[in-house]
Motif scaffolding. Structure first.
Motif, mmCIF file in Angstrom:
data_model
loop_
_atom_site.group_PDB
_atom_site.id
_atom_site.type_symbol
_atom_site.label_atom_id
_atom_site.label_comp_id
_atom_site.label_asym_id
_atom_site.label_seq_id
_atom_site.Cartn_x
_atom_site.Cartn_y
_atom_site.Cartn_z
ATOM 1 N N PRO A 150 6.319 -8.738 12.581
ATOM 2 C CA PRO A 150 5.423 -7.962 12.964
ATOM 3 C C PRO A 150 5.966 -6.610 12.233
ATOM 4 O O PRO A 150 5.090 -6.012 11.727
ATOM 5 C CB PRO A 150 5.762 -7.561 14.246
ATOM 6 C CG PRO A 150 6.468 -9.058 14.924
ATOM 7 C CD PRO A 150 7.135 -9.655 13.656
ATOM 8 N N LEU A 151 7.372 -6.380 12.099
ATOM 9 C CA LEU A 151 7.715 -5.186 11.146
ATOM 10 C C LEU A 151 7.095 -5.163 9.691
ATOM 11 O O LEU A 151 6.752 -4.233 9.106
ATOM 12 C CB LEU A 151 9.134 -5.196 11.256
ATOM 13 C CG LEU A 151 9.956 -3.905 10.573
ATOM 14 C CD1 LEU A 151 9.457 -2.594 11.180
ATOM 15 C CD2 LEU A 151 11.310 -4.135 10.666
ATOM 16 N N LEU A 152 7.376 -6.304 9.272
ATOM 17 C CA LEU A 152 6.868 -6.735 7.706
ATOM 18 C C LEU A 152 5.489 -6.299 7.640
ATOM 19 O O LEU A 152 5.110 -5.496 6.724
ATOM 20 C CB LEU A 152 7.389 -7.994 7.339
ATOM 21 C CG LEU A 152 7.440 -8.305 6.129
ATOM 22 C CD1 LEU A 152 8.071 -9.503 5.511
ATOM 23 C CD2 LEU A 152 5.885 -8.447 5.336
ATOM 24 N N ILE A 153 4.825 -6.703 8.456
ATOM 25 C CA ILE A 153 3.224 -6.725 8.150
ATOM 26 C C ILE A 153 2.720 -5.512 8.512
ATOM 27 O O ILE A 153 1.751 -4.746 7.962
ATOM 28 C CB ILE A 153 2.330 -7.696 8.621
ATOM 29 C CG1 ILE A 153 0.963 -7.931 8.236
ATOM 30 C CG2 ILE A 153 2.424 -7.615 10.217
ATOM 31 C CD1 ILE A 153 0.905 -8.042 6.774
ATOM 32 N N HIS A 154 3.450 -4.705 9.559
ATOM 33 C CA HIS A 154 3.072 -3.350 10.000
ATOM 34 C C HIS A 154 3.264 -2.541 8.854
ATOM 35 O O HIS A 154 2.406 -1.647 8.288
ATOM 36 C CB HIS A 154 3.983 -2.941 11.102
ATOM 37 C CG HIS A 154 3.867 -1.444 11.435
ATOM 38 N ND1 HIS A 154 2.598 -0.885 11.990
ATOM 39 C CD2 HIS A 154 4.380 -0.468 11.262
ATOM 40 C CE1 HIS A 154 2.702 0.430 12.088
ATOM 41 N NE2 HIS A 154 3.823 0.866 11.671
ATOM 42 N N ASN A 155 4.338 -2.719 8.159
ATOM 43 C CA ASN A 155 4.529 -1.711 6.953
ATOM 44 C C ASN A 155 3.914 -1.996 5.717
ATOM 45 O O ASN A 155 3.333 -1.061 4.847
ATOM 46 C CB ASN A 155 6.360 -1.920 6.717
ATOM 47 C CG ASN A 155 7.043 -0.967 7.706
ATOM 48 O OD1 ASN A 155 7.399 0.318 7.232
ATOM 49 N ND2 ASN A 155 7.534 -1.683 8.545
ATOM 50 N N LEU A 156 3.647 -3.100 5.403
ATOM 51 C CA LEU A 156 2.688 -3.703 4.295
ATOM 52 C C LEU A 156 1.391 -3.281 4.396
ATOM 53 O O LEU A 156 0.845 -2.327 3.603
ATOM 54 C CB LEU A 156 2.802 -5.042 3.919
ATOM 55 C CG LEU A 156 1.931 -5.792 2.851
ATOM 56 C CD1 LEU A 156 2.449 -4.815 1.539
ATOM 57 C CD2 LEU A 156 1.911 -7.283 2.797
ATOM 58 N N LEU A 157 0.753 -3.192 5.705
ATOM 59 C CA LEU A 157 -0.680 -2.888 5.834
ATOM 60 C C LEU A 157 -0.687 -1.401 5.820
ATOM 61 O O LEU A 157 -1.577 -0.682 5.306
ATOM 62 C CB LEU A 157 -1.096 -3.564 7.431
ATOM 63 C CG LEU A 157 -1.425 -5.116 7.159
ATOM 64 C CD1 LEU A 157 -1.816 -5.407 8.553
ATOM 65 C CD2 LEU A 157 -2.383 -5.336 6.000
ATOM 66 N N GLN A 158 0.205 -0.803 6.329
ATOM 67 C CA GLN A 158 0.283 0.775 6.150
ATOM 68 C C GLN A 158 0.488 1.164 4.762
ATOM 69 O O GLN A 158 -0.240 2.183 4.468
ATOM 70 C CB GLN A 158 1.655 1.354 7.073
ATOM 71 C CG GLN A 158 1.362 2.900 7.125
ATOM 72 C CD GLN A 158 2.651 3.536 7.550
ATOM 73 O OE1 GLN A 158 3.853 3.071 7.169
ATOM 74 N NE2 GLN A 158 2.473 4.389 8.774
ATOM 75 N N SER A 159 1.249 0.581 4.124
ATOM 76 C CA SER A 159 1.359 0.926 2.699
ATOM 77 C C SER A 159 -0.068 0.685 2.127
ATOM 78 O O SER A 159 -0.638 1.573 1.430
ATOM 79 C CB SER A 159 2.336 0.199 2.058
ATOM 80 O OG SER A 159 3.626 0.158 2.313
ATOM 81 N N ILE A 160 -0.713 -0.359 2.015
ATOM 82 C CA ILE A 160 -2.008 -0.613 1.606
ATOM 83 C C ILE A 160 -3.231 0.510 2.068
ATOM 84 O O ILE A 160 -3.632 1.148 1.029
ATOM 85 C CB ILE A 160 -2.731 -1.904 1.943
ATOM 86 C CG1 ILE A 160 -1.544 -3.035 1.308
ATOM 87 C CG2 ILE A 160 -4.101 -2.163 1.384
ATOM 88 C CD1 ILE A 160 -2.051 -4.294 1.811
ATOM 89 N N ARG A 161 -3.190 0.888 3.296
ATOM 90 C CA ARG A 161 -4.176 1.840 4.009
ATOM 91 C C ARG A 161 -4.036 3.205 3.408
ATOM 92 O O ARG A 161 -5.005 3.760 3.008
ATOM 93 C CB ARG A 161 -4.082 1.683 5.309
ATOM 94 C CG ARG A 161 -5.015 2.612 6.121
ATOM 95 C CD ARG A 161 -6.234 2.342 5.625
ATOM 96 N NE ARG A 161 -7.433 3.387 6.265
ATOM 97 C CZ ARG A 161 -8.144 3.091 7.663
ATOM 98 N NH1 ARG A 161 -7.936 2.154 8.278
ATOM 99 N NH2 ARG A 161 -9.064 4.136 7.925
ATOM 100 N N VAL A 162 -2.650 3.582 3.494
ATOM 101 C CA VAL A 162 -2.387 4.996 2.913
ATOM 102 C C VAL A 162 -2.657 5.256 1.434
ATOM 103 O O VAL A 162 -3.210 6.351 1.317
ATOM 104 C CB VAL A 162 -0.698 5.504 3.439
ATOM 105 C CG1 VAL A 162 -0.901 5.529 4.967
ATOM 106 C CG2 VAL A 162 -0.058 4.934 2.887
ATOM 107 N N LEU A 163 -2.372 4.134 0.901
ATOM 108 C CA LEU A 163 -2.462 4.281 -0.849
ATOM 109 C C LEU A 163 -3.964 4.426 -0.862
ATOM 110 O O LEU A 163 -4.486 5.121 -1.830
ATOM 111 C CB LEU A 163 -1.939 3.172 -1.344
ATOM 112 C CG LEU A 163 -0.356 3.382 -1.835
ATOM 113 C CD1 LEU A 163 0.035 2.217 -2.796
ATOM 114 C CD2 LEU A 163 -0.272 4.812 -2.635
ATOM 115 N N ALA A 164 -4.711 3.535 -0.330
ATOM 116 C CA ALA A 164 -6.195 3.470 -0.597
ATOM 117 C C ALA A 164 -6.782 4.688 -0.164
ATOM 118 O O ALA A 164 -7.649 5.121 -0.728
ATOM 119 C CB ALA A 164 -6.704 2.199 0.093
#
Length: 480
Positions: free
Chosen positions: A364-378
């Motif tokens: 859960p921690l891993l995917i939360h951070n990865l998806l946040q990275s994708i979203r904020v960059l986009a």
């Protein structure tokens, strides 16, 4: 029973669940246990669960693990989940069991309760559709949650990040063309260097984005490899033969993306190297974008006391104390987004290293951070492209003045006068507060006419400058 609730049962007995909610007993118990934080999974992960449950229902029907009536009801309910109808029915934060079991069961319960409604039955009855026996058929949280991780990351990169980067690349390419041939002074070590053109700088930015897109897209083939079918530990216990292949075929049809089974379910469940690789590409992209954003805000600094070579478009905002002050807020936002991505990458890396034996337990921690990275960059990239880059203009007067006063343009005289004599020109110009042309002539090292013939900033900015083109005839260079 408390008013406004219904009774559901799990392996440990009855549980009161809010009557209007679609989650069930196991989610309700988890809510009482994991009272931690306010970080929730983004909607894209919940919608990916809908796709995963749809594909699983279709695959189970094909493999004979579900009858047509149940499979159809599960698919219809899961389709609603994939479209966002049940976002409010996922109340758990990311701080839960490291396998993501509670959110997988949350999805199972929501889909089961809605499927039973579609079949004319009340919520909470678990009949004819049971959350574990039917919605979770041929699955485990241990293979379903990482599969959802891969689905969400893949679709977010394809549908959100890469299109945003394409907008930025195109905006930069447009500015590159618009600024073609305008001479400026390069800076190295933050200090004046030799002439170049503005479009050369913007071409470098465009190239950065192109390469960033290539790096991110290059991770997709590994992200599309799914561990679904490994069930509890990777052996595929309780999943019918061919389930993994049928699942990937159905998911590929649903998403128009070519997902394939992982040939080693143990690798796909025990570690998440593909997700770390994707995060690494985002980390590289973030560092590239931060450099770009900082360059643009420094080049636009001023308007009176900074570099002032670029005119950054007004964002309509100002200072709380200094009336009319304009700041490069959009560039600052992109920098902050990039810094967040860098921090997230450290977390993703450490989370991936936190598995033991056959299961990673920081999913859960891993995917939360990865998806946040994708979203904020986009999101930040798109705003940066449309609200800043697309409106950039040049301060031609400042650029011309800088070129006129640039000391290091005399570097082109190295082949003519030699390094030491050119250094003497620079020292004299600095000491006397004169331009390099005046200093060179006053030292008697070159005539004004020859200086003008050699020191041509626009020609120097061309590839390879003038070093191979304008050598003095033998005996007139002044070299000793």
């Amino acid at each position: 029973m408390t008013p406004g609730t219904r009774i559901e049962h799990d392996a440990f007995g009855p549980v009161e669940v809010p009557a209007e909610r679609y989650w069930g007993a196991q989610t309700q118990r988890a809510l009482a246990v994991f009272t931690i934080g306010t970080e929730y999974f983004p909607p894209c992960l919940l919608h990916a669960f809908g796709l995963q449950k749809m594909a699983a229902a279709r695959a189970n029907l094909r493999c004979g693990a579900l009858d047509a009536e149940r499979a159809d009801a599960i698919e219809r309910a899961a389709a609603e989940l994939s479209r966002g109808r049940f976002d409010a029915d996922f109340p758990l934060t990311i701080w839960q069991t490291g396998s993501g079991t509670q959110t997988n069961m949350n999805a199972n319960e929501v889909v089961a309760n809605r499927a039973n409604e579609l079949l004319g039955q009340p919520r909470g009855g678990k009949s004819p559709v049971h959350p574990n026996d039917h919605v979770n058929a041929s699955q485990s949280s241990n293979d379903s949650f990482p599969t959802v991780m891969h689905i969400a990351a893949t679709l977010e990169i394809q549908q959100r990040l890469l299109p945003a980067l394409a907008v930025l690349r195109d905006s930069l390419a447009d500015r590159t063309q618009a600024f073609r041939g305008v001479v400026k002074i390069a800076r190295t070590h933050l200090m004046d260097a030799v002439p170049m053109t503005v479009d050369q700088a913007f071409d470098a930015f465009t190239r950065q984005v192109d390469l960033g897109m290539e790096r991110v897209a290059g991770t997709l083939p590994r992200l599309r490899v799914l561990p679904q079918g490994g069930t509890a530990a990777g052996t595929g216990l309780n999943a019918p033969p061919g389930f993994d292949t049928a699942f990937c075929e159905e998911l590929s049809r649903l998403t128009a993306t070519a997902f394939v089974p992982n040939p080693s379910k143990f690798e796909g469940m025990g570690v998440h190297d593909a997700l770390v690789e994707a995060s690494g590409a985002l980390n590289t992209l973030a560092s590239s974008l931060i450099k770009m954003a900082n360059d643009l805000r420094l080049l636009g600094s001023g308007p009176r006391c900074g570099l002032g070579e670029l005119r950054i478009p007004d964002d309509g905002l100002t200072s709380s104390i200094m009336p009319g002050k304009r700041n490069p807020t959009i560039a600052e936002v992109l920098v902050q987004a990039g810094l967040q991505v860098m921090g997230n990458h450290v977390t993703v890396t450490m989370a991936n290293a936190s598995g033991n034996f056959e299961l990673n337990v920081a999913k859960p921690l891993l995917i939360h951070n990865l998806l946040q990275s994708i979203r904020v960059l986009a999101d930040a990239v798109r705003v940066f492209a449309l609200r800043l880059v697309a409106g950039l203009e040049l301060n031609h007067e400042r650029l011309a003045a800088n070129v006129e006063n640039a000391l290091l343009a005399v570097t082109v005289l190295n082949p003519v006068l030699g390094y030491d004599r050119v250094a003497a020109i620079v020292r004299e110009a600095l000491a006397s507060n004169r331009g390099p042309r005046e200093a060179a002539v006053s030292l008697g090292l070159i005539s004004a006419e020859d200086y003008d013939r050699h020191v041509d900033a626009a020609a120097m900015a061309a590839p390879h400058g003038l070093s191979a083109l304008r050598q003095e005839p033998s005996g007139t260079s002044g070299r000793g």
